[in-house]
Design a protein around this motif. Structure first.
Motif, mmCIF file in Angstrom:
data_model
loop_
_atom_site.group_PDB
_atom_site.id
_atom_site.type_symbol
_atom_site.label_atom_id
_atom_site.label_comp_id
_atom_site.label_asym_id
_atom_site.label_seq_id
_atom_site.Cartn_x
_atom_site.Cartn_y
_atom_site.Cartn_z
ATOM 1 N N VAL A 110 1.036 -1.276 -0.082
ATOM 2 C CA VAL A 110 0.058 0.046 -0.031
ATOM 3 C C VAL A 110 0.836 1.262 0.161
ATOM 4 N N LEU A 111 1.814 1.173 0.881
ATOM 5 C CA LEU A 111 2.875 2.393 0.817
ATOM 6 C C LEU A 111 3.450 2.677 -0.671
ATOM 7 N N ALA A 112 4.082 1.542 -1.263
ATOM 8 C CA ALA A 112 4.592 1.549 -2.470
ATOM 9 C C ALA A 112 3.259 2.344 -3.471
ATOM 10 N N LEU A 113 2.346 1.759 -3.496
ATOM 11 C CA LEU A 113 1.266 2.478 -4.440
ATOM 12 C C LEU A 113 0.920 3.913 -4.050
ATOM 13 N N ILE A 114 0.893 4.234 -2.883
ATOM 14 C CA ILE A 114 0.736 5.537 -2.463
ATOM 15 C C ILE A 114 1.844 6.420 -3.007
ATOM 16 N N ALA A 115 3.124 5.812 -2.878
ATOM 17 C CA ALA A 115 4.149 6.591 -3.346
ATOM 18 C C ALA A 115 4.097 6.915 -5.049
ATOM 19 N N VAL A 116 3.903 5.856 -5.654
ATOM 20 C CA VAL A 116 3.662 5.956 -7.117
ATOM 21 C C VAL A 116 2.628 6.591 -7.565
ATOM 22 N N MET A 117 1.397 6.849 -6.848
ATOM 23 C CA MET A 117 0.537 7.480 -7.341
ATOM 24 C C MET A 117 0.388 8.841 -6.882
ATOM 25 N N TRP A 148 -5.490 12.338 2.951
ATOM 26 C CA TRP A 148 -5.623 11.389 4.002
ATOM 27 C C TRP A 148 -4.883 10.218 3.875
ATOM 28 N N LEU A 149 -4.447 9.482 2.561
ATOM 29 C CA LEU A 149 -3.909 8.501 2.469
ATOM 30 C C LEU A 149 -2.274 8.794 2.689
ATOM 31 N N THR A 150 -1.957 9.998 2.256
ATOM 32 C CA THR A 150 -0.551 10.283 2.172
ATOM 33 C C THR A 150 -0.210 10.480 3.632
ATOM 34 N N ARG A 151 -1.118 11.126 4.521
ATOM 35 C CA ARG A 151 -0.904 11.188 6.067
ATOM 36 C C ARG A 151 -0.696 9.633 6.710
ATOM 37 N N VAL A 152 -1.557 8.896 6.320
ATOM 38 C CA VAL A 152 -1.483 7.623 6.947
ATOM 39 C C VAL A 152 -0.277 6.996 6.789
ATOM 40 N N ALA A 153 0.156 7.151 5.358
ATOM 41 C CA ALA A 153 1.214 6.378 4.870
ATOM 42 C C ALA A 153 2.553 6.770 5.671
ATOM 43 N N VAL A 154 2.694 8.326 5.858
ATOM 44 C CA VAL A 154 3.605 9.006 6.491
ATOM 45 C C VAL A 154 3.587 8.286 8.050
#
Length: 162
Positions: free
Chosen positions: A7-14, A132-138
């Protein structure tokens, strides 16, 4: 844990990589660029100077200058009008006809990378959901780093003894 990193990798790519590099993520909606970019593909487009555009490059451009609707097609011709204004002719790989020529101001950038199927996820997320997803990932990465640091500190204390 592997799912979390996926999920983190997908968020980074997107989200993260495009934002940090000044690029823009789009979703391919039609089959005009098949087979290389089928519908549902996430594409990330990086800004490019008009003088760096070459025949064969895959470019994203505005249908109408200043409007938000864009198309991603391959450059098949570069020319100029009688007054010297540069024009680019593009065509979808699966299309039989060229698009109307576009001017440099309509070009949003060139294809940097693409990820099949991820465009469906990209289209489903709103701007607020991306934040929100970026904050969760961080937060997840920071929590993981803290756990690893505490584990290393505990192991060091155990080796040193009482």
């Amino acid at each position: 844990m592997a799912c979390f990193f996926l999920v983190l990798a997908l968020i980074a790519v997107m989200i993260v990589v495009p934002r940090l590099t000044g690029s823009t993520a789009y979703t391919v909606l039609t089959g005009s660029m098949r087979p290389s970019l089928p519908p549902g593909t996430l594409i990330v487009v990086k800004p490019l100077e008009p003088e760096d555009i070459r025949i064969g490059d895959v470019m994203t451009y505005q249908l109408e200058s200043g409007e938000s609707e864009v198309v991603t097609h391959r450059v098949v011709g570069i020319g100029a009008t009688t007054d010297g204004e540069q024009r680019f002719t593009l065509r979808g790989d699966a299309n039989n006809t060229d698009d109307e020529p576009v001017i440099a101001q309509q070009i949003r950038g060139s294809l940097w990378y693409s990820v099949p199927y991820l465009g469906y996820v990209n289209s489903a997320l709103s701007g607020e959901q991306r934040i929100w997803l970026t904050r969760v990932a961080v937060g997840g990465l920071l929590a993981y780093a803290l756990v690893m640091l505490l584990g290393a500190w505990r192991d060091k204390k155990a080796k040193e003894g009482p």
